[in-house]
Design an enzyme around this catalytic site. Structure first.
Site, short mmCIF file in Angstrom:
data_model
loop_
_atom_site.label_atom_id
_atom_site.label_comp_id
_atom_site.label_asym_id
_atom_site.label_seq_id
_atom_site.Cartn_x
_atom_site.Cartn_y
_atom_site.Cartn_z
N LEU A 112 0.86 -1.17 0.00
CA LEU A 112 0.00 0.00 0.00
C LEU A 112 0.90 1.23 0.00
O LEU A 112 1.97 1.22 0.62
CB LEU A 112 -0.90 0.03 1.24
CG LEU A 112 -1.92 -1.11 1.40
CD1 LEU A 112 -2.68 -0.94 2.72
CD2 LEU A 112 -2.90 -1.14 0.24
N ASP A 113 0.48 2.28 -0.70
CA ASP A 113 1.24 3.52 -0.65
C ASP A 113 1.39 3.99 0.78
O ASP A 113 0.56 3.69 1.64
CB ASP A 113 0.52 4.62 -1.46
CG ASP A 113 0.43 4.29 -2.93
OD1 ASP A 113 1.22 3.47 -3.42
OD2 ASP A 113 -0.45 4.87 -3.60
N LYS A 114 2.42 4.75 1.03
CA LYS A 114 2.67 5.26 2.38
C LYS A 114 1.42 5.91 2.97
O LYS A 114 1.06 5.67 4.12
CB LYS A 114 3.81 6.29 2.33
CG LYS A 114 4.03 7.04 3.64
CD LYS A 114 5.00 8.19 3.46
CE LYS A 114 5.09 9.04 4.71
NZ LYS A 114 5.92 10.25 4.53
N ARG A 151 -5.59 5.66 -7.92
CA ARG A 151 -5.34 7.10 -7.99
C ARG A 151 -5.21 7.58 -9.43
O ARG A 151 -5.79 8.61 -9.81
CB ARG A 151 -4.08 7.45 -7.19
CG ARG A 151 -4.18 7.11 -5.71
CD ARG A 151 -2.83 7.13 -5.02
NE ARG A 151 -2.23 8.46 -5.05
CZ ARG A 151 -0.97 8.69 -4.69
NH1 ARG A 151 -0.19 7.69 -4.30
NH2 ARG A 151 -0.49 9.92 -4.72
#
Length: 334
Positions: free
Chosen positions: A143-145, A252
């Site tokens: 997962l992205d930060k 996104r």
């Protein structure tokens, strides 16, 4: 407890057809990944009928005796750090984490400490096996930060191999399921649909992902459903996204491509920052507190790699997103 090297012997059945030695060993030793076996062959840890083998393409057939020496796992390069991990599920093979926004998953330049991997090494200790020869958790997906939510991590080779295969298959033939909740500027039309456009690393900005032609990049498919219109003035929408593929920044980029970037996304939604001025005072304040893209991994389902049981987990929307949703609803029509 210090783990000792393992000596494993494989005797091929009399009715097997000749095949590459790495494939034969992968079939006979399902708890060891094929890439790990290939490393062992390259480094002289495998013998056929007492003779060291180093050629991955060597064919072995009926009656061959293969001896594999698996060295004891060495300590991982990332150091162990005690972190307050939210553990949703844990057993001998895997661990499911509800990751908070702001936590980096794996050490990288600029983030060599304080990551999820550092915390998992401290939490799991000796229960971690030598994935690839190194005692570390097996990161199957990321997962992205600044994306919160559910993440599964393998604790041994068998789990890593089984989970990796499921994620590579994208749930086409198994129970793998991933769903995210996002807040978008505007509501995608139609209100339920599929975004199917290929993605690749941007040539202009290597930190970004870009939409490319159908014959370029990698296939990326996102199914979406608009669950609720939260603000009548700016038309902020709560959107549920189900991944058929799992590319970097996929949701996104896909939603931004359709003209509906995520609230708080400074990378793909910067052109929409002025829309925040049209929100109510409370919503503007909560968006400022959010300080990240409004994206949460709310659902994760998969087949347990050892037992075959279907596991399914859900994570509630975290407080920062929940507060923003509540503030946005104050302007929604009655």
């Amino acid at each position: 407890m210090v783990q000792e090297p393992q000596d494993r012997r494989v005797v091929l059945e009399t009715d097997v057809q000749p095949e590459r030695i790495d494939r034969a060993l992968a079939r006979a030793l399902p708890d060891v990944s094929r890439s790990r076996l290939q490393d062992l062959i390259r480094t002289g840890q495998v013998r056929r009928d007492g003779v060291v083998v180093s050629d991955l393409s060597l064919k072995v057939g009926a009656g061959a005796v293969l001896d594999v020496m698996i060295p004891a796992p060495v300590d991982a390069t990332p150091v162990a750090e005690r972190l307050d991990l939210v553990i949703v599920h844990e057993d001998d093979d895997l661990i499911v984490i509800d990751k908070p926004a702001g936590l980096v998953v794996h050490p990288a330049p600029g983030h060599d400490a304080g990551t999820l991997v550092n915390g998992l090494i401290a939490h799991c200790g000796e229960s971690l096996s030598g994935i690839g020869g190194v005692r570390r958790p097996g990161i199957v997906h990321r997962l992205d930060k600044d994306t919160s939510g559910l993440l599964v991590v393998a604790k041994n080779d068998l789990a890593h191999k089984g989970l990796t295969a499921q994620f590579a298959d994208h749930g086409r033939s198994g129970p793998l399921e991933r769903a995210y909740l996002a807040l978008t500027w505007g509501a995608p039309e139609p209100r339920m649909g599929t975004i199917d456009v290929n993605l690749a690393r941007s040539q202009r900005n290597r930190e970004k992902i870009a939409v490319v032609r159908p014959d370029e990049g990698r296939i990326a498919i996102t199914h979406y459903l608009v669950e609720e219109i939260l603000d009548a003035g700016t038309e902020v929408a709560l959107v549920r996204c189900r991944l058929e593929t799992g590319r970097t920044h996929q949701i996104r980029v896909h939603l931004s491509h359709r003209g509906h970037p995520l609230l708080g996304d400074s990378v793909y939604g910067n052109a929409f920052k002025t829309k925040a001025a049209r929100l109510g005072e409370a919503a503007r304040a909560k968006l400022g507190v959010l300080g990240r893209q409004a994206l949460h991994a709310a659902l994760l389902g998969f087949e347990h790699p050892r037992t075959g049981e279907t596991l399914r987990f859900e994570s509630p929307i975290p407080p920062d997103m929940a507060d923003l949703i509540t503030a946005l609803r104050t302007k929604a029509p009655v």
